[in-house]
Design a protein around this motif. Sequence first.
Motif: not given
Length: 419
Positions: A177-181, A260-263, A330-335
């Motif tokens: 679903e995501f490129d970045t979360i 997922f250290p970038d979250v 629930i996730f936010t991020g980018t795709k």
Amino acid sequence: MSKVLVIGCGGVASVAIHKCCQVSDVFTELCIASRTKSKCDALAEKLAPTTKTKITTAQVDADDVDQLIALIKSYQPDLVMNIALPYQDLTIMDACLACGVNYMDTANYEPENTDDPEWRAIYEKRCKEAGFSAYFDYSWQWAYKKKFEDAGLTALLGCGFDPGVTQAYCAYAAKHEFDTIDTIDILDCNGGDHGYAFATNFNPEINLREVSAPGSYMENGRWVEIPAMSIKREYDFDQVGKKDMYLLHHEEIESLGKNFPDVKRIRFFMTFGQSYLDHMRCLEDVGMLSTTPINYNGQEIVPIQFLKALLPDPASLGPRTKGKTNIGCIFTGTKDGQPKTYYIYNVCDHQECYREVGSQAISYTTGVPAMCGALMMLTGQWTKPGVYTVEEFNPDPFLDALDKYGLPRSENRAPALVD
Ligand code: NDP
């Protein structure tokens, strides 16, 4: 074709065993072993006429590595499912290593006696260094990684719903679903009502320890700790409605933070009714949640264990509990360069669970993922030497199995967010 040893025969184990018996072509033989053998015998007798799985039972004290080794050597399982208590995680892992058998559990290690000076010294160091003070953490079991790697064995940690399915939801979101979360909010809602003023839905000792601990969440790779129950939000849950929820420390935040250290932020919320919170505060204020033994009339009593004896057995809540659970992320991020939000969750009906396996939804939502995790290991889909949490494996076959065996996912691509 496989042989599985299940340790524990409480609320969660009973559901997992029911579900294993529905997949007899994989779970061909099961041994149910626990401290109280009569409970294992009663379950085996109930299930035998309904399944092709060959069930045997045994008595074991899982605090005793030698007893465990003797049992594992005599039964020769392909996998040991630890569905006893978190107190037994390390002894069972030791026995699995000694016998060359794969291991799984549903909750990370915590000690029974939190006043043990040896444990306490390590705990206090960890509190200072890591920045959270819950009694449970992954460090004890992650320390077994090399031993499991060297032995060519797999240990799967925390394969219930939360921890467990929630991490598979994270792995799924990251994969599809995501490129970045940017943020993950895990929401655990129990909209069930059992009609008691106060009862816990799973082992009272473990449950009350978890809930009375300070809350914490992870932000930019660091823990932020807050007083227990001091962050409250209201959320309108699909098929349940509006509920108050509180930020808690929860074990999967620790492994998700590592994997997922970038979250940027990971939080966990759980719903509680006012009556539960009032009772818990009062019990805590009078010392009933203490794990420190006291002497009463010449007998040593651990207050929280005495309280457990007074409270309804979680397994007895099944016939009384009405309503649904709703647990998800629930996730936010980018795709593809665009901002995106995504909610993946499961809704489970207490009474439907009771009709199917004779348990309420809390045991059901933990026992079904335990069976599905075992299924992944036994069918070779989740095997790699070492010690792993659920998000480190391919989520796809696991979520497909959950869809099939009673915990189907729902998705929402425009969810309300938690502020
Ligand atoms: P119960 O108290 O209902 O059952 C525990 C079982 O373990 C009992 O059969 C008990 O035996 C047995 N047991 C305890 N000590 C020993 C021992 N020393 N040797 C052998 N057997 C022992 O607990 P639940 O079923 O509610 O919970 C089981 C596990 O699931 C816990 O670790 C809990 O933290 C975890 N859990 C995980 C969740 C998740 O989503 N990941 C959610 C809910 C629970 P006896 O009958 O003699 O007491």
